[in-house]
Write a protein that holds these residues in place. Sequence first.
Motif, short mmCIF file in Angstrom:
data_model
loop_
_atom_site.label_atom_id
_atom_site.label_comp_id
_atom_site.label_asym_id
_atom_site.label_seq_id
_atom_site.Cartn_x
_atom_site.Cartn_y
_atom_site.Cartn_z
N VAL A 196 0.76 -1.19 -0.16
CA VAL A 196 -0.03 0.08 0.04
C VAL A 196 0.97 1.18 0.17
O VAL A 196 0.29 2.21 0.29
CB VAL A 196 -1.05 -0.08 0.98
CG1 VAL A 196 -2.00 -1.08 1.03
CG2 VAL A 196 -0.47 -0.13 2.35
N ARG A 197 2.30 1.18 0.16
CA ARG A 197 3.19 2.29 -0.31
C ARG A 197 2.93 2.99 0.99
O ARG A 197 3.02 4.35 0.82
CB ARG A 197 3.05 2.93 -1.37
CG ARG A 197 2.87 2.14 -2.83
CD ARG A 197 2.95 2.60 -4.23
NE ARG A 197 4.11 3.76 -4.33
CZ ARG A 197 5.28 3.28 -5.03
NH1 ARG A 197 5.44 1.78 -5.21
NH2 ARG A 197 6.14 3.97 -5.31
N LEU A 198 2.85 2.49 2.30
CA LEU A 198 3.10 3.41 3.33
C LEU A 198 4.45 3.20 4.04
O LEU A 198 4.76 2.11 4.14
CB LEU A 198 1.84 2.79 4.39
CG LEU A 198 1.83 3.28 5.81
CD1 LEU A 198 1.45 4.77 5.68
CD2 LEU A 198 0.82 2.64 6.78
N LEU A 199 5.01 4.08 4.61
CA LEU A 199 6.11 4.16 5.25
C LEU A 199 6.11 4.82 6.45
O LEU A 199 5.16 5.77 6.64
CB LEU A 199 7.17 4.92 4.36
CG LEU A 199 7.39 4.59 2.97
CD1 LEU A 199 8.22 5.55 2.50
CD2 LEU A 199 7.79 3.33 2.76
N ILE A 200 6.76 4.29 7.52
CA ILE A 200 6.81 4.85 8.79
C ILE A 200 8.13 5.17 9.35
O ILE A 200 9.24 4.42 9.00
CB ILE A 200 6.22 3.78 9.74
CG1 ILE A 200 4.86 3.21 9.42
CG2 ILE A 200 5.98 4.23 11.16
CD1 ILE A 200 4.10 2.01 10.18
#
Length: 142
Positions: free
Chosen positions: A58-62
């Motif tokens: 989902v192309r989510l970076l933390i």
Amino acid sequence: MPSTRKIGTSRSRALRRNATDAEQALWRALKRIPVYGTHFRRQVPIGPYVADFACLKVRLLIELDGGHHAQDDIAAKDEARTRWLENESYRVVRFWNTELSENMNGVLDTIYAALYGSPQSEAAALPTPPRPDGRPSPSRGG
């Protein structure tokens, strides 16, 4: 001369071996978030950067930030990094290390909401977003 990818990979391996206490705590806690059909990875090379945590489907970076990230020069680099990553169609969510120790449940709620739309949404299989270049995802036979 080694490729940028290999340099990023060796750097990311070193970062995984030398994870901060906050990174270790979040890594353990991320297992409490259902991510059907995908997973989070640690210290992921993306372009010229290494993301702390990534759910690539989902192309989510933390990103986790220690107190030194409040310094003007480092904050400016963080802002440029975030702009570059967002330009590559990633969503970046940042937390201060102290947020993890003081409010881990709130951090996990925020990550869950970033994945599913809100903390109250029911977890379901995550859709694969299109690539920035419009080509089909490799997971869809492309």
